[in-house]
Scaffold this active site. Structure first.
Site, PDB file in Angstrom:
ATOM      1  N   TYR A 164      -2.941  -2.944  -5.937  1.00 35.43           N
ATOM      2  CA  TYR A 164      -2.301  -3.464  -6.517  1.00 35.43           C
ATOM      3  C   TYR A 164      -1.786  -4.925  -6.216  1.00 35.43           C
ATOM      4  CZ  TYR A 164      -0.622   1.817  -8.008  1.00 35.43           C
ATOM      5  OH  TYR A 164      -1.112   3.116  -8.619  1.00 35.43           O
ATOM      6  N   ASP A 227       7.171   6.946  -8.007  1.00 31.97           N
ATOM      7  CA  ASP A 227       6.656   6.075  -8.533  1.00 31.97           C
ATOM      8  C   ASP A 227       6.441   4.508  -7.351  1.00 31.97           C
ATOM      9  OD1 ASP A 227       3.665   4.744  -7.520  1.00 31.97           O
ATOM     10  OD2 ASP A 227       2.480   6.104  -9.379  1.00 31.97           O
ATOM     11  N   PHE A 254       6.747   7.900  -1.543  1.00 27.83           N
ATOM     12  CA  PHE A 254       7.029   8.827  -0.828  1.00 27.83           C
ATOM     13  C   PHE A 254       6.884   9.134   0.218  1.00 27.83           C
ATOM     14  CE2 PHE A 254       2.901   9.180  -3.498  1.00 27.83           C
ATOM     15  CZ  PHE A 254       2.473   8.554  -2.355  1.00 27.83           C
ATOM     16  N   HIS A 272      -6.754  12.349  -1.478  1.00 23.61           N
ATOM     17  CA  HIS A 272      -7.278  12.273  -0.688  1.00 23.61           C
ATOM     18  C   HIS A 272      -7.778  10.467  -0.064  1.00 23.61           C
ATOM     19  CE1 HIS A 272      -9.122   9.959  -5.064  1.00 23.61           C
ATOM     20  NE2 HIS A 272      -7.875   9.998  -4.458  1.00 23.61           N
TER      21      HIS A 272
END
EC number: 2.1.1.4
Length: 364
Positions: A164, A227, A254, A272
Site C-alpha cells: 500500500y 483491516d 491483526f 499465502h
C-alpha cells in the site's frame, strides 16, 4: 486416386516436422505478448468503447476515440481479433472496403468496467504492478525474497507498507480483490454450510467484496471487516455503502491488535502472504478469540499434495515469492498450520475454480 500428399512417406514427413516444431515452447516463450496485448487494449479502453457503441467501429474511429495512432490501433485490434477478444468483418464503405470491430461476448462480460463480473481492475493491477515485479523473477528465485525494492524502490520489510505504498496503489489493490471475489466469491462461501456462524470477522477483508457475498448467501449473519485504518476508511468511502447494514468495520492490525470474539473468522487470501511461523502466530490469535464451537475459514489456491499442480496455483506460488513473504500451500500443509494453532476437525472443499476452502473448528 490419392494425391501425392496422402502417401505414407508424405504423412511421415509431416509427422516428423510436427514433432520437431516446438509449438509449446514457443507459446510459453511468447506468452507475455498475449498478456500485454490484453492489458493494453483494456488500458486504452477499447472494450468499453465498443460496448458503448451502437455498431461495430473501424480502426480509424477507435484510434481517434482512444487517442492512439491509427497504425498502432489497427495492429492491436487485429491481434485482439486473433485472440478471439474481438470480431472483425469487412464492410462496404463509400470510399472502399474496411474492417469494423466488435467485442466478443467474453470481452463485454469480463473486460469492460461496467460489467458486474469485470476483471478490468484485476488486469490493471497485473499490468502495472505484478508485471513489473515479475521482471525481477530471476532475482526473486536467487534471493528467495520479494522484489518491491527493485521494482518500485520501496523497502519491503513491512509487507503491506510496500503493498500500500500510495493511496492510488491501495485502491488499485482493493479493486483487484473486488474483481477476484466477483468471479469466485459465491463458490467459496457456499462450499460449506456456514449459516450456523452468526458473528463473522473477515480479517483483511479489504474492499468488502467477500463480505458482500457472505451476507448475500447467509442473510442471518453479520460480517465485520477487520483491516488497517486506512483500508477501512477507503472501503467506507468507495466500496461498502450504508445500505450494507449487515457489514461493519473494525480498525486494527491483526498481528498487533486484539481480535474481537466471534463465531467464524475468514482469512481469504491472507495466509499465502506469510511464512509458516507468521501463519501459526495469526491462527493462534484467532483460536484464542474464537468462541467454543466456532471456526476459521481459509480461502486459498490449493496445490496438490505432491506439488504437481494445478498450474495456476504453481504460478501463484511464484507470484507470492515475487510479491510477499509467503507461498501457496497444499491442503495438508494448511491442516498442519491449523493443528499447530489448536484447530481440529479440518475439512477441505475444492470448488473447481481458482480458490478452494478449508474449514477448521475450535472445540468447546
Amino acid at each position: 486416386m490419392a494425391s501425392s500428399s496422402d502417401t505414407p512417406s508424405s504423412a511421415m514427413a509431416v509427422s516428423t516436422v510436427a514433432a520437431s516444431y516446438p509449438r509449446k515452447i514457443l507459446d510459453y516463450m511468447e506468452g507475455f505478448l498475449v498478456s500485454k496485448t490484453l492489458f493494453t487494449a483494456c488500458e486504452l479502453g477499447v472494450f468499453d468503447l465498443l460496448l458503448g457503441s451502437e455498431r461495430p467501429l473501424s480502426a480509424e474511429e477507435i484510434s481517434q476515440a482512444v487517442g492512439a495512432s491509427l497504425d498502432g490501433t489497427q495492429r492491436l485490434l487485429d491481434a485482439c481479433t486473433g485472440l478471439e477478444l474481438l470480431t472483425a468483418q469487412q464492410q462496404q464503405q463509400q470510399e472502399g472496403h474496411g474492417r469494423v470491430y466488435a467485442n466478443t461476448a467474453d470481452a463485454s462480460r469480463y473486460l469492460t468496467q461496467s460489467s458486474p463480473v469485470s476483471l478490468y481492475h484485476s488486469i490493471q493491477y497485473n499490468s502495472r504492478t505484478i508485471y513489473l515485479c515479475w521482471y525481477h523473477l530471476t532475482d526473486a528465485v536467487r534471493e528467495g525474497r520479494n522484489q518491491y525494492e527493485k521494482a518500485f524502490g520501496v523497502n519491503s520489510e513491512d509487507l503491506f507498507e510496500a503493498l500500500y505504498r500510495s493511496d492510488e496503489e491501495m485502491i488499485k489493490f482493493m479493486h483487484l480483490m473486488n474483481s477476484i471475489w466477483n468471479i469466485c466469491g459465491r463458490d467459496v462461501v457456499t462450499a460449506f454450510d456456514l449459516s450456523p456462524f452468526r458473528s463473522v470477522y473477515d480479517l483483511g477483508g479489504c474492499s468488502g467484496a467477500f463480505a458482500k457475498h457472505f451476507t448475500s448467501a447467509y442473510p442471518e449473519c453479520t460480517v465485520t471487516i477487520f483491516d488497517l485504518p486506512k483500508v477501512v476508511q477507503v472501503s467506507r468511502q468507495h466500496f461498502v455503502t450504508d445500505g450494507n447494514q449487515r457489514i461493519g468495520f473494525h480498525e486494527g492490525d491483526f498481528f498487533k491488535d486484539p481480535l474481537p470474539e466471534g463465531d467464524l473468522y475468514i482469512l481469504a487470501r491472507i495466509l499465502h502472504d506469510w511464512t509458516d511461523q507468521r501463519c501459526i502466530q495469526l491462527l493462534t490469535k484467532v483460536h484464542q478469540a474464537c468462541k467454543p464451537g466456532g471456526g476459521v475459514l481459509l480461502v486459498e489456491a490449493l496445490l496438490l499434495e505432491d506439488g504437481s499442480g494445478p498450474l495456476t496455483a504453481q504460478l501463484y506460488s511464484l507470484n507470492m515469492l515475487v510479491q510477499t513473504e509467503g507461498r501457496e500451500r497444499t491442503a495438508g500443509q494448511y491442516r498442519a498450520l491449523l493443528a499447530a494453532a489448536g484447530f481440529s476437525q479440518v475439512q477441505v472443499r475444492y470448488t473447481g475454480k481458482v480458490y478452494d476452502a478449508v474449514l477448521g473448528y475450535r472445540q468447546g
